[in-house]
Design a protein around this motif. Sequence first.
Motif, PDB file in Angstrom:
ATOM      1  N   VAL A  33       0.695  -1.100   0.094  1.00  0.00           N
ATOM      2  CA  VAL A  33       0.163  -0.208   0.010  1.00  0.00           C
ATOM      3  C   VAL A  33       0.850   1.144   0.213  1.00  0.00           C
ATOM      4  O   VAL A  33       1.760   1.433   0.824  1.00  0.00           O
ATOM      5  N   LYS A  34       0.634   2.108  -1.017  1.00  0.00           N
ATOM      6  CA  LYS A  34       1.430   3.394  -1.060  1.00  0.00           C
ATOM      7  C   LYS A  34       0.062   4.456  -0.426  1.00  0.00           C
ATOM      8  O   LYS A  34      -0.718   4.559  -1.056  1.00  0.00           O
ATOM      9  N   GLU A  35       0.411   5.122   0.614  1.00  0.00           N
ATOM     10  CA  GLU A  35      -0.454   6.082   0.995  1.00  0.00           C
ATOM     11  C   GLU A  35      -0.479   7.371   0.335  1.00  0.00           C
ATOM     12  O   GLU A  35       0.385   7.453  -0.669  1.00  0.00           O
TER      13      GLU A  35
ATOM     14  N   ARG B  69      -0.312   7.507  -9.400  1.00  0.00           N
ATOM     15  CA  ARG B  69      -0.740   6.648  -7.867  1.00  0.00           C
ATOM     16  C   ARG B  69       0.235   5.618  -7.746  1.00  0.00           C
ATOM     17  O   ARG B  69      -0.257   4.828  -6.932  1.00  0.00           O
ATOM     18  N   GLY B  70       1.387   5.352  -8.307  1.00  0.00           N
ATOM     19  CA  GLY B  70       2.422   4.562  -8.146  1.00  0.00           C
ATOM     20  C   GLY B  70       2.314   3.161  -8.609  1.00  0.00           C
ATOM     21  O   GLY B  70       2.585   2.126  -8.287  1.00  0.00           O
ATOM     22  N   CYS B  71       1.974   3.006 -10.227  1.00  0.00           N
ATOM     23  CA  CYS B  71       2.099   1.816 -10.886  1.00  0.00           C
ATOM     24  C   CYS B  71       3.498   1.367 -11.135  1.00  0.00           C
ATOM     25  O   CYS B  71       4.496   2.052 -10.625  1.00  0.00           O
ATOM     26  N   MET B  72       3.691   0.281 -11.720  1.00  0.00           N
ATOM     27  CA  MET B  72       5.090  -0.366 -11.804  1.00  0.00           C
ATOM     28  C   MET B  72       5.671   0.185 -13.009  1.00  0.00           C
ATOM     29  O   MET B  72       5.014   0.108 -14.301  1.00  0.00           O
ATOM     30  N   THR B  73       6.959   0.011 -13.047  1.00  0.00           N
ATOM     31  CA  THR B  73       7.561   0.010 -14.238  1.00  0.00           C
ATOM     32  C   THR B  73       8.778  -0.907 -14.410  1.00  0.00           C
ATOM     33  O   THR B  73       9.383  -1.334 -13.464  1.00  0.00           O
TER      34      THR B  73
ATOM     35  N   LEU C 212      -5.773   9.309  -3.199  1.00  0.00           N
ATOM     36  CA  LEU C 212      -6.184   7.787  -2.737  1.00  0.00           C
ATOM     37  C   LEU C 212      -5.152   7.014  -2.477  1.00  0.00           C
ATOM     38  O   LEU C 212      -4.178   6.958  -3.257  1.00  0.00           O
ATOM     39  N   ALA C 213      -5.495   6.064  -1.655  1.00  0.00           N
ATOM     40  CA  ALA C 213      -4.110   5.046  -1.365  1.00  0.00           C
ATOM     41  C   ALA C 213      -4.235   3.972  -2.252  1.00  0.00           C
ATOM     42  O   ALA C 213      -4.941   3.695  -3.162  1.00  0.00           O
TER      43      ALA C 213
END
Length: 265
Positions: A109-111, A149-153, A215-216
Amino acid sequence: MTNQSSESDVGADGRVPDALVAAYRESGFVRVRGVLDPDQVERFRASAEAFLTAHRAESLEKQGAFSQLVNVWQRDDDLRALTFDSRLGRIAEQLAGFPLRLWHDQMLVKEPHNNVATEFHQDRPYWPHAGDRLPLSAWIALVDVPPERGCMTFLPGTQHRTGLRPQDLHHEEDLFALDPSLRWVPRVTVPLRAGDCTFHSGYTGHMALPNRTDLARLAHVVIYMDAAATYSGTAHVVTDPLGLTPGQRLDGDSFPRPWADHDSR
């Protein structure tokens, strides 16, 4: 909060197209759309939020990049149903091409307004496995995860780069210091809609972007290992309490194969 795609790459038989299997084996990762339907997304998102609220202080990650809660399947019946979902395990075996077992699951979880990236790394060097073929992880988005929102690369093709020590998730240069050639691999960022999933090899280099939104970022990760893997003897939070000896098979109730026995949806 979410915008689930009506498209799904999962067929009625629970399998994905051969083209996705080929893409995974070439690149070391693949996006699979619509693994969860909208009702499942809402159910599991609510369960994940409740579990996080109750257990956030138990996070293994202490440096602020994300909250990490491991083996949630052993403590929450609803999230166990997600980890044990037969479609995930069957797709993982289709991609891998050999029998798998559950290694562990985890909530990542990324806050909101967490401005910390999870830097490039491989997963497999952290794990106390021996005698195994390529493991892989299913990274399931429980909310929409665009880049902000912090997706992956991912670093395509790096699943064949083995033998490196564990990398520092908080040091942006660590993986590239170990292998400078990886710096020049073209990078692929993969945004996900809620219910979508990426599968990636345990050796595929990857990172997660910061969460700059309100949003988390809720991700549920199911990690699969070669069913023939044995314990290497290296310390790990999952195996430390089990009293294993080096060379012992990682099997039994702690490392099940639920998709092989029944549909657990």
